[in-house]
Write a protein that holds these residues in place. Structure first.
Motif, PDB file in Angstrom:
ATOM      1  N   PRO B  77      27.940 -26.740  27.165  1.00 16.07           N
ATOM      2  CA  PRO B  77      27.125 -26.876  25.950  1.00 16.07           C
ATOM      3  C   PRO B  77      27.511 -25.829  24.899  1.00 16.07           C
ATOM      4  N   GLY B  78      27.698 -26.277  23.659  1.00 13.69           N
ATOM      5  CA  GLY B  78      28.077 -25.358  22.582  1.00 13.69           C
ATOM      6  C   GLY B  78      29.585 -25.204  22.417  1.00 13.69           C
ATOM      7  N   HIS B  79      30.348 -25.760  23.353  1.00 16.96           N
ATOM      8  CA  HIS B  79      31.812 -25.665  23.298  1.00 16.96           C
ATOM      9  C   HIS B  79      32.413 -27.055  23.071  1.00 16.96           C
ATOM     10  N   LEU B  81      34.162 -24.109  20.640  1.00 17.71           N
ATOM     11  CA  LEU B  81      33.713 -23.342  19.483  1.00 17.71           C
ATOM     12  C   LEU B  81      34.617 -23.644  18.287  1.00 17.71           C
ATOM     13  N   ASP B 106      26.859 -20.340  12.395  1.00 19.80           N
ATOM     14  CA  ASP B 106      27.115 -21.592  13.106  1.00 19.80           C
ATOM     15  C   ASP B 106      26.266 -21.666  14.384  1.00 19.80           C
ATOM     16  N   SER B 108      26.649 -23.204  17.160  1.00 17.03           N
ATOM     17  CA  SER B 108      27.362 -23.097  18.434  1.00 17.03           C
ATOM     18  C   SER B 108      27.724 -21.635  18.735  1.00 17.03           C
ATOM     19  N   LYS B 111      24.557 -19.964  19.966  1.00 22.11           N
ATOM     20  CA  LYS B 111      24.326 -20.289  21.385  1.00 22.11           C
ATOM     21  C   LYS B 111      25.269 -19.478  22.284  1.00 22.11           C
ATOM     22  N   TRP B 112      26.498 -19.330  21.846  1.00 17.47           N
ATOM     23  CA  TRP B 112      27.490 -18.552  22.608  1.00 17.47           C
ATOM     24  C   TRP B 112      27.040 -17.097  22.698  1.00 17.47           C
ATOM     25  N   THR B 115      24.232 -16.848  25.182  1.00 16.91           N
ATOM     26  CA  THR B 115      24.762 -17.007  26.552  1.00 16.91           C
ATOM     27  C   THR B 115      25.350 -15.688  27.048  1.00 16.91           C
TER      28      THR B 115
END
Lengths: 234, 234
Positions: B77-79, B81, B106, B108, B111-112, B115
């Protein structure tokens, strides 16, 4: 046929120091015959090509002109390239340079293959990110193999310490990994960026006075690249 | 709270040797309590988490468990990038770890950031491409800065010679560029891939007998990473 040199910018940022250095390079180092310092703005568009006659041109000997093709990895036609997803590594593609471009499954990689196939030499102008090379640059390199091998290359690296780490790592990748030919290693140029161009939103414009200190080195780099291309052609 | 270790795969290929090595790693090196060798298939989905009790658990001392989060840079998820386009470098973002994720434009990358903020340590499992690191891995690293600094990391590199070049370059980037903490350097693992796994379409499945030669080294790497995380927590 003029020699064709590809200039690849390692930065994909819209406003990058690389753009400013490129502007200085195209306006002050590789002047075109019908070209003045004030007309250099138009050269900064994606894929603009500039031509100039060999400086060593003298007497009756007519040497080929050189043509530059600038690649912005984020906006030149065919870019950005996709991630590396193919099952087969580029090294396993046919060496035959006619079959090579069409052997890739993705049209943008086919186009990239054709573009690089058309070059006699490569100039990489790149910032250093976290003591290494930028990802989009490595992605552009890793999609091809036979297109790179044997091709002469020159490096202009940017960083707080001249990008010495990206310089070293790219030498390893280009010479060792891709079997390309470095110009005389003393001729690669490391540009020390003043701190404000790295940490603030200020970017090199290309007309800064401190850039003139690099004029001779950059001219030497172009001469060395021309020499390497001529040696390969023999 | 268990310790949380992120495992980042450097390859984005659908069928990669990294997947096979990961399979061996999750089935043979980090067994879960309710886990047998034959049930390891289910662990290879994107972002699968596995838990196991600290092996040094003994007597009355209860050490935290460790949880692994696997990142496939092409499909988690999120990739993938985006390219690095931001005007401001990640290093210039706020150090405040609450404000950090939302400081990226951004979603994504936000989210990265979240994480990686949630991890106590990082394990990178990567092939070597052209004597260097894969582009998607560097892209994932370069989008963040404060999220990485101080975090312990371990490396598993793959290549015809064990990926010694990608090992060296990643050490430079992670320690020097991103100020992360290497585990005891003798504990990083370099897996020498038999030639057929590089040039043909054959890929490591994870149950090959030759992998057993790396069992002890891989267990040592996990122990060293646990130790580094515990030392940082103190």
């Amino acid at each position: 046929m003029p020699y064709k040199i590809g200039i690849i910018l390692g930065s994909t940022r819209t406003h990058s120091n690389s753009e400013g250095i490129l502007k200085y390079f195209t306006s002050s180092i590789i002047p075109t015959p019908n070209h003045s310092d004030t007309s250099s703005e138009s050269e900064l568009r994606s894929n603009t090509q500039s031509q100039f006659e060999s400086e060593s041109n003298s007497g009756s000997e007519v040497k080929p002109e050189i043509e530059f093709e600038i690649i912005h990895l984020n906006q030149s036609p065919g870019h950005p390239l996709p991630l590396l997803l193919d099952e087969v590594i580029p090294q396993a593609h046919p060496k035959d340079h006619v079959l090579l471009p069409q052997s890739y499954s993705d049209p943008s990689i086919q186009k990239w293959s054709e573009t690089v196939e058309g070059w006699d030499g490569v100039l990489i102008l790149t910032p250093q990110y976290n003591w290494g090379y930028p990802a989009p640059l490595k992605n552009a390199l890793d999609h091809l193999y036979h297109e790179w091998t044997g091709k002469p290359f020159a490096l202009i690296t940017l960083g707080g310490h001249g990008g010495s780490k990206v310089h070293d790592q790219l030498l390893t990748v280009l010479e060792g990994g891709l079997k390309m030919r470095s110009i005389d290693k003393s001729r690669h140029v490391q540009i020390i960026l003043p701190r404000e161009f790295i940490t603030s939103s200020e970017r090199v414009k290309g007309d800064e006075e401190w850039l003139c200190a690099y004029k001779e080195q950059l001219e030497g780099l172009v001469d060395a690249l021309k020499l390497a291309v001529e040696e390969k052609k023999r």
